[in-house]
Design a protein around this motif. Structure first.
Motif, PDB file in Angstrom:
ATOM      1  N   PRO A  58       0.827  -1.208   0.000  1.00  0.00           N
ATOM      2  CA  PRO A  58       0.000   0.000   0.000  1.00  0.00           C
ATOM      3  C   PRO A  58       0.861   1.259   0.000  1.00  0.00           C
ATOM      4  O   PRO A  58       1.927   1.299   0.619  1.00  0.00           O
ATOM      5  N   VAL A  62      -0.141  10.432   0.027  1.00  0.00           N
ATOM      6  CA  VAL A  62      -0.958   9.317  -0.461  1.00  0.00           C
ATOM      7  C   VAL A  62      -1.975   9.826  -1.481  1.00  0.00           C
ATOM      8  O   VAL A  62      -2.174   9.221  -2.546  1.00  0.00           O
ATOM      9  N   GLU A 107      -1.922   8.944  -5.655  1.00  0.00           N
ATOM     10  CA  GLU A 107      -3.112   8.370  -6.303  1.00  0.00           C
ATOM     11  C   GLU A 107      -3.552   9.221  -7.485  1.00  0.00           C
ATOM     12  O   GLU A 107      -3.888   8.691  -8.550  1.00  0.00           O
ATOM     13  N   SER A 144      -3.214  -4.193  -3.406  1.00  0.00           N
ATOM     14  CA  SER A 144      -2.703  -3.235  -2.422  1.00  0.00           C
ATOM     15  C   SER A 144      -2.970  -1.796  -2.851  1.00  0.00           C
ATOM     16  O   SER A 144      -2.733  -0.862  -2.081  1.00  0.00           O
ATOM     17  N   THR A 184      -5.413   1.444  -4.101  1.00  0.00           N
ATOM     18  CA  THR A 184      -6.730   1.923  -3.699  1.00  0.00           C
ATOM     19  C   THR A 184      -7.772   1.474  -4.717  1.00  0.00           C
ATOM     20  O   THR A 184      -7.456   1.152  -5.858  1.00  0.00           O
ATOM     21  N   ARG A 185      -9.019   1.468  -4.300  1.00  0.00           N
ATOM     22  CA  ARG A 185     -10.094   1.047  -5.207  1.00  0.00           C
ATOM     23  C   ARG A 185     -10.188   1.941  -6.454  1.00  0.00           C
ATOM     24  O   ARG A 185     -10.295   1.412  -7.570  1.00  0.00           O
ATOM     25  N   ALA A 221      -9.512  -3.861  -1.847  1.00  0.00           N
ATOM     26  CA  ALA A 221      -8.480  -2.857  -2.120  1.00  0.00           C
ATOM     27  C   ALA A 221      -7.951  -2.286  -0.801  1.00  0.00           C
ATOM     28  O   ALA A 221      -8.425  -2.649   0.282  1.00  0.00           O
ATOM     29  N   ALA A 222      -6.993  -1.386  -0.923  1.00  0.00           N
ATOM     30  CA  ALA A 222      -6.381  -0.800   0.281  1.00  0.00           C
ATOM     31  C   ALA A 222      -7.410  -0.116   1.166  1.00  0.00           C
ATOM     32  O   ALA A 222      -7.256  -0.087   2.399  1.00  0.00           O
ATOM     33  N   ASN A 223      -8.485   0.419   0.546  1.00  0.00           N
ATOM     34  CA  ASN A 223      -9.521   1.116   1.311  1.00  0.00           C
ATOM     35  C   ASN A 223     -10.301   0.180   2.229  1.00  0.00           C
ATOM     36  O   ASN A 223     -10.957   0.631   3.174  1.00  0.00           O
ATOM     37  N   ASP A 224     -10.263  -1.127   1.942  1.00  0.00           N
ATOM     38  CA  ASP A 224     -11.122  -2.078   2.643  1.00  0.00           C
ATOM     39  C   ASP A 224     -10.472  -2.731   3.856  1.00  0.00           C
ATOM     40  O   ASP A 224     -11.146  -3.453   4.594  1.00  0.00           O
TER      41      ASP A 224
END
Length: 214
Positions: A49, A67, A71, A105, A107-108, A127-130
């Motif tokens: 991530p 971050v 993105e 890893s 983000t969505r 995804a990383a958000n989850d």
């Protein structure tokens, strides 16, 4: 080798697709913007991530902003920066929607943008958000199994990175390693293949029969 499973769990970058040129281009720019080019030179970017990577090279108070910045850079760089890896589309087209998931890893928004760029529609994504703990922790793959309603022991993980394979093993799942980004001697798995073109599947009443050619 033949494996029977109820669900197949795929890492994204390095397994289904490759966006490495875009990744290095964007992270090089970010490192320059934050003045951490030297520190980033020895940092492993693959399969981790962004927040975890940035926490190693930036003060804690700068991580959330960085971050968000990486993105934006990566999403803007998707067009033309992502390619399908061999065998991906052919394999996924044979799988029912309730038999597979993407476990990434990234983000969505970023993972979704990359997959849509190459024409892949995914039924389920972790995804990383989850998650609260990324690979090599088992949480991402365990959550994917839960979302699909499948016993973790009946899942097979497809990964190209040591951290992802360790995550799959820790989740009690069988693992298939792809040598798309690492050498075979760097990967610990039940079976090692060059890429997904060496994997064939046959859907059955109770799952999927997987055949691999090393």
């Amino acid at each position: 080798m033949k494996i029977h499973a109820e669900a197949l769990l795929f890492d994204n970058d390095g397994t289904l697709i490759s966006s490495m040129e875009s990744v290095y281009r964007c992270w090089t720019r970010l490192a320059q913007e934050y003045g951490v080019t030297e520190a980033m030179a020895s940092t492993d970017l693959h399969g981790r991530p962004a927040a975890e990577i940035l926490a190693e090279v930036l003060p804690a108070e700068q991580v959330p902003e960085a971050v968000a910045r990486i993105e934006r850079l990566e999403v803007e760089d998707v067009a033309g920066g992502v390619v399908l890896l061999p065998g991906t589309k052919e394999l996924l087209q044979k799988l029912p929607a309730d038999r597979w998931a993407v476990v990434t890893s990234a983000t969505r928004p970023l993972a979704s943008a990359r997959l849509h760029e190459v024409g892949i529609d995914f039924p389920t994504m972790i995804a990383a958000n989850d998650i609260t703990r990324g690979k090599p922790d088992p949480e991402p793959f365990l959550l994917a199994a839960e979302r699909l309603g499948v016993d973790p022991a009946r899942c097979v993980v497809f990964e190209d990175a040591p951290a992802g394979l360790a995550s799959g093993r820790a989740a009690g799942m069988r693992t298939v390693a792809l040598t798309t980004t690492h050498r075979a001697d760097q990967l610990t798995a039940d079976v090692v293949v060059p890429d997904l073109s060496a994997v064939s599947v046959q859907v059955t009443d109770d799952g999927v029969d997987i055949t691999t050619e090393g």
